[in-house]
Design an enzyme around this catalytic site. Structure first.
Site, short mmCIF file in Angstrom:
data_model
loop_
_atom_site.label_atom_id
_atom_site.label_comp_id
_atom_site.label_asym_id
_atom_site.label_seq_id
_atom_site.Cartn_x
_atom_site.Cartn_y
_atom_site.Cartn_z
N HIS A 480 0.84 -1.20 0.00
CA HIS A 480 0.00 0.00 0.00
C HIS A 480 0.87 1.26 0.00
O HIS A 480 0.67 2.17 -0.81
CB HIS A 480 -0.92 -0.01 1.23
N GLU A 481 1.85 1.31 0.92
CA GLU A 481 2.70 2.50 1.00
C GLU A 481 3.58 2.64 -0.24
O GLU A 481 3.83 3.76 -0.70
CB GLU A 481 3.55 2.47 2.28
N HIS A 484 1.67 4.48 -2.80
CA HIS A 484 1.77 5.94 -2.67
C HIS A 484 3.10 6.43 -3.25
O HIS A 484 3.16 7.47 -3.92
CB HIS A 484 1.70 6.35 -1.20
N HIS A 487 2.90 6.50 -6.99
CA HIS A 487 2.08 7.66 -7.36
C HIS A 487 2.94 8.93 -7.35
O HIS A 487 2.88 9.76 -8.26
CB HIS A 487 0.92 7.78 -6.36
N GLU A 509 -6.24 7.80 -1.23
CA GLU A 509 -5.97 6.41 -0.85
C GLU A 509 -6.36 5.41 -1.93
O GLU A 509 -5.91 4.27 -1.91
CB GLU A 509 -6.72 6.07 0.45
N TYR A 652 -10.81 6.96 3.70
CA TYR A 652 -10.29 5.59 3.63
C TYR A 652 -11.37 4.63 3.17
O TYR A 652 -11.10 3.65 2.47
CB TYR A 652 -9.74 5.16 4.99
#
Length: 717
Positions: A480-481, A484, A487, A509, A652
């Site tokens: 998930h991180e 980011h 992105h 998110e 979220y």
């Protein structure tokens, strides 16, 4: 060594050579230069001659240049081992925030921006991103009180904004610096994996804690105990202590919500939530409240059913289950997964060594998005450092650095730098997050400035006998991180303020949540897995030394039955998980959407937090044992609500609507479809916040977004 075609990036990485003194000196210099520019524009641009290119453009270009230094100046407080440098970073951030508030409330600058807005808001000769900048900047000045007549009310508003900045910085610093924990006897930790307990600090001989071990509230200590400790009293004590670990933040949180409400009312809004949500995808608090309320009514029956099943398991284990407590949940959830689904998290973790998991994840991003990641070590670091010292391009010896490139299909060009800081240490940010270190943008001469981004996490450290091993939920967190981070890396915007994850909070998110699906896809789980005994001859020997006689060495990749046990548990106790998220989201809206200012001024936020948790999650807290609802102060540990997610935590959950829609519509049939991956990269990730996020989403989907996939995924359609 790096492949020759990816050897020398066209831009040096940022430097981390600040001292406390140089940090503050740099901050003063940056702010002084920016102030000079503001004064010069006000002096040079006469009323009637204000245009985008002589007012907003120079300010935007100044923001671009400032951000290359200011992000790093503020970053030290989250990662530095030097307490004085962390303190200087905190002081510098306060100075920068104060300057930003003063700048955003300058009437003389606003008059020029207002003139440009009236003349050029519909000017088609301006590119779309510049028009968006003009619109956002103009509204920003109004929301900073410049629609209020000059006088006591505007002065009060400015006072509030500065105090809110102080509160935010102090709150997060208290969380980062927190070093509490519990001294426990080894027998109080029965069931906790030896890997966890053997790495804990031991009490000194002759001291009151001799024979005890110190358990901190850091993730690698806290979660294994809540999941595996058989002693319910230990879990109870740890959970309550964790909720009360930053008591100094209780007053800071309360002051913040009261001041936010006052500021919103000065601006003419009925509450802070209305002000904050106006520019998000949801637009109004009613949309948010309706979404959260609908989800709550859909999830509540499932949550009650899940608790009944878990209580049966508790009764089977203990002989009694009149209550199902907050400190029971992670333990019995884990036990259920082991007993009913044969999910052995410790066995699974053996196949997810941190380093090979990272390599596997980066491989997925390479295939999907047309990227190449080159790890920089030794001489390669020295070669690209401006000082020719590789240690100067990192803030700690544990930090890994990658240069990121486009592969051949995307033109082989440079993309940016990725940093990984993965293990806990004193004074470090305590959760998992992505930090932009330097944004990308277009330089004044038309060339591209490349970004640098950092993942800051808290996974267990490797030992000589065993590498750092990830539980599956930690694999999901890391992926998930990293989402980011990707992105942040692949974004291509004109202005730094729209770069990467600088989107509205109820969309930011979604891209990372969508990528989590790869962690639940059998083929990708297998590609990420590698048993730790295959990492090196030393680790093979360590495994053999710990193995039982005649125990067969595990397969190198995760066996299909283990993969199956992961996949089939994805939605086990899902209602309770999402009710927990709803508790956070509804508490957030409750404190930021009060019926009156008196209500929030007299609010006991801790009692509300705990009461809502019981009402929404249906799980008992200490109040079921006769304590009042102010037994704990969870809101004082809730960094999101002070750090930018205020009246935005619902994002979220609402982002999951968009992420599920994108995955099921585009990637479900073939998650490794590189053509769709590149389309996603260019149509969604690249845009950052440079255009309306709903338009970006509709372009990618080819239609309006739908909730169907989200509710279907949760079994609620």
């Amino acid at each position: 060594m790096a492949p020759s075609k990816y050897k020398t990036p066209p831009q040096a990485p940022p430097m981390f050579t600040h001292t406390p003194e140089s940090l503050l000196k740099d901050t003063e210099q940056i702010l002084s230069q920016s102030k000079e520019l503001q004064d010069r524009i006000v002096a040079d641009v006469k009323p009637g001659s204000a245009k985008f290119k002589n007012v907003l453009l120079p300010f935007a270009q100044d923001d671009n240049k400032m951000s290359l230094r200011t992000h790093i100046i503020g970053f030290y407080q989250a990662v530095s081992t030097d307490e004085k440098l962390r303190d200087a970073s905190t002081e510098a951030e306060k100075k920068m925030d104060d300057f930003s508030i003063d700048s955003s409330m300058r009437e003389d600058i606003f008059q020029l921006v207002d003139e440009v807005f009236k003349k050029q808001k519909d000017d088609q000769s301006l590119d779309a991103e510049s028009r968006r900048l003009l619109e956002k900047d103009h509204k920003g000045y109004i929301r900073m009180g410049l629609g209020i007549p000059d006088g006591p009310e505007r002065n009060r508003f400015k006072e509030i904004k500065k105090r809110l900045s102080e509160l935010s910085i102090s709150f997060q610093k208290n969380l980062n610096e927190e070093q509490g924990g519990l001294w426990l006897k080894p027998e109080q930790l029965e069931g906790v994996p030896q890997d966890v307990t053997e790495n804990l600090k031991k009490g000194e001989e002759g001291s009151e804690n001799e024979g005890r071990i110190f358990l901190t509230f850091k993730y690698p200590d806290f979660f294994p105990v809540m999941k595996y400790c058989k002693n319910a009293e230990t879990r109870h004590s740890l959970m309550v202590a964790n909720e009360n670990k930053t008591p100094q933040n209780v007053k800071l949180f309360k002051e913040a919500i009261v001041l936010r409400d006052e500021a919103a009312r000065i601006l003419g809004y009925p509450n802070h939530a209305t002000l904050r949500i106006e520019d998000k995808m949801a637009k109004t608090p009613k949309t948010v409240d309706d979404f959260l309320g609908d989800l709550r009514s859909r999830l509540a029956p499932g949550g009650l059913n899940e608790i009944e099943v878990l209580k049966k398991l508790k009764k089977k284990e203990t002989g009694k289950a009149d209550n199902y407590f907050l400190w029971d949940h992670r333990f019995y959830d884990t036990l259920m997964l082991e007993q009913d689904y044969q999910l052995d998290q410790n066995k699974i973790a053996e196949y997810f060594p941190l380093q090979t998991s990272i390599e596997g994840m980066l491989g997925i991003f390479e295939s999907l998005f047309g990227l190449a990641f080159v790890k920089l070590e030794g001489a390669d670091r020295d070669a690209i450092s401006e000082t020719k010292k590789g240690s100067d391009i990192v803030w700690h010896e544990d930090v890994q650095v990658f240069s990121v490139w486009n592969d051949e299909s995307e033109g082989n060009g440079f993309v940016g730098y990725l940093y990984l800081d993965l293990h806990p240490r004193d004074g470090k940010y305590g959760h998992a997050a992505n930090f932009n270190l330097q944004p990308g943008f277009i330089n004044e001469n038309g060339t591209r400035r490349y970004p640098a981004t950092a993942l800051v996490c808290n996974f267990s450290k490797p030992t000589p006998k065993k590498p750092s091993l990830l539980k599956h939920d930690e694999v999901v967190t890391l992926f998930h991180e990293l989402g980011h981070g990707i992105h942040d890396l692949v974004s291509r915007t004109i202005y730094s303020r729209f770069h990467g994850t600088a989107t509205v909070r109820d969309f930011v998110e979604a891209p990372s949540q969508m990528l989590e699906n790869w962690c639940w896809t059998p083929s990708q789980i297998k590609s990420l897995s590698k048993h730790w005994s295959y990492l090196s001859p030393d680790y093979e020997s360590a495994w053999q030394a710990a193995a039982k006689p005649d125990e067969k060495r595990p397969a190198e990749s995760m066996p299909d039955d283990l993969i199956s046990s992961i996949v089939k548990t994805r939605h086990v106790n899902d209602a309770l998980f999402n009710l927990r998220q709803l508790h956070f989201g509804i508490f957030d809206m409750s404190v930021h959407e009060p019926a009156s200012h008196d209500y929030v001024a007299n609010l006991d936020a801790s009692s509300l937090y705990n009461r809502l948790r019981k009402e929404i999650s249906k799980i008992d807290g200490p109040e079921a044992l006769g304590e009042s609802y102010d037994w704990g102060h969870g809101e004082a540990t809730f960094g999101h609500l002070i750090g930018g997610y205020d009246a935005g935590y619902y994002g979220y959950l609402s982002s999951q609507v968009y992420s599920a829609d994108m995955f099921y519509s585009v990637f479900k049939k073939d998650p490794m479809d590189g053509k769709e991956g590149r389309r996603y990269r260019h149509q969604v990730l690249e845009k950052g916040g440079s255009r309306d996020e709903m338009e970006t989403l509709k372009d990618f989907l080819g239609r309006e977004p739908s909730t169907e996939a989200f509710y279907k995924e949760l079994g609620l359609s």
